[in-house]
Structures are given as C-alpha cells and as structure tokens.
Motif scaffolding. Structure first.
Motif, short mmCIF file in Angstrom:
data_model
loop_
_atom_site.label_atom_id
_atom_site.label_comp_id
_atom_site.label_asym_id
_atom_site.label_seq_id
_atom_site.Cartn_x
_atom_site.Cartn_y
_atom_site.Cartn_z
N TRP A 3 0.82 -1.20 0.00
CA TRP A 3 0.00 0.00 0.00
C TRP A 3 0.86 1.25 0.00
O TRP A 3 1.89 1.30 0.67
N HIS A 4 0.39 2.27 -0.73
CA HIS A 4 1.06 3.56 -0.79
C HIS A 4 0.02 4.66 -0.93
O HIS A 4 -1.01 4.49 -1.58
N VAL A 5 0.33 5.82 -0.35
CA VAL A 5 -0.53 6.99 -0.47
C VAL A 5 -0.38 7.56 -1.89
O VAL A 5 0.73 7.65 -2.40
N VAL A 6 -1.51 7.95 -2.51
CA VAL A 6 -1.47 8.60 -3.81
C VAL A 6 -2.05 10.02 -3.75
O VAL A 6 -1.78 10.83 -4.62
N HIS A 7 -2.86 10.30 -2.74
CA HIS A 7 -3.40 11.64 -2.57
C HIS A 7 -3.70 11.91 -1.10
O HIS A 7 -4.16 11.02 -0.39
N ARG A 8 -3.45 13.14 -0.68
CA ARG A 8 -3.75 13.56 0.69
C ARG A 8 -4.37 14.96 0.63
O ARG A 8 -3.90 15.82 -0.11
N HIS A 9 -5.39 15.13 1.41
CA HIS A 9 -5.95 16.45 1.63
C HIS A 9 -6.08 16.62 3.14
O HIS A 9 -6.74 15.83 3.80
N ALA A 10 -5.43 17.65 3.67
CA ALA A 10 -5.45 17.89 5.12
C ALA A 10 -5.58 19.37 5.38
O ALA A 10 -5.06 20.19 4.63
N ASP A 11 -6.30 19.68 6.45
CA ASP A 11 -6.39 21.07 6.87
C ASP A 11 -6.54 21.13 8.38
O ASP A 11 -6.92 20.17 9.03
#
Length: 130
Positions: free
Chosen positions: A120-128
């Motif tokens: 598994w790998h991250v492909v998109h992140r949205h954080a605030d």
C-alpha cells in the motif's frame, strides 16, 4: 487476514510511524509510504504538491519545520478498501515543535491509497487544520 485487516495493519503500523517521523524532522519514512507511480498529489495544511518530485520537495520543507514530536495519534473515522484502492478519513492529533515553537494541533485528513507492486502507498492527501 482479510484485505481490510491487512490495509488497517499497514495504516496503523508503517503509515502512522512515517507520519510521526515527519513530525520529528525525518521525511524519509513518509517518502517510502507514498507511491512512486504517478499520479500523486497533496493538498496539505502547509504545502500543496503534484507529482513525485513536488512531493519530495514538500516533504523536505515540512520536515525542516518540525521537530520533537511527543505525541501523534491518527483517529480513524472511516475507511474502505476495494481491490487495489483504499481511502481513510480521520483526525491527526499531534504535539511537536513547529519552527522551534511547541504546538499541539489537530488536522482533518483524507487520503487515497493504491496497492502498488510492494504494498500500500498513499497517492493523494488532503489535510487542513481544524
């Protein structure tokens, strides 16, 4: 172990360790949790990036701002796994120094993951920030 259990084990292990390392000033573990296969992107609380080169640059800048992480908790709200794709939604609670000043923060984070050749790998992140 089911597909969902395998994914959750990875998130609670390797992923959480990499995020904590970033907050301690080391971006190398985070780089390894992100996909090397395009497309990848991040809409972050501090920086945005598109493409692997942009991500690496953003991670280096972030790591240089953070140090002395004393707490990191990923409070998972929901997640799903469907074949080679998955997502998580949750809160990241942490205490660390940001540019030398101690801070305690909570970020809302949504991430998309892809199972690449070696896991598994991250492909998109949205954080605030909350």
């Amino acid at each position: 172990m089911s597909e969902r259990e395998e994914f959750l084990t990875w998130v609670n292990g390797e992923f959480v360790a990499a995020e904590r390392a970033l907050l301690d000033g080391d971006d190398r573990p985070r780089r390894s949790t992100w996909s090397r296969v395009e497309p990848v992107s991040a809409l972050g609380a501090w920086r945005n990036a598109v493409g692997r080169a942009g991500l690496v640059e953003a991670f280096e800048v972030l790591a240089s701002s953070f140090s002395d992480c004393t707490e990191y908790v990923f409070d998972l709200i929901s997640y799903e796994v469907s074949g080679s794709m998955a997502y998580t939604v949750g809160y990241e609670h942490f205490t660390a120094r940001i540019d030398g000043s101690p801070r305690t923060m909570t970020l809302r984070a949504t991430q998309v993951y892809r199972r690449d050749g070696d896991g598994w790998h991250v492909v998109h992140r949205h954080a605030d920030a909350m």
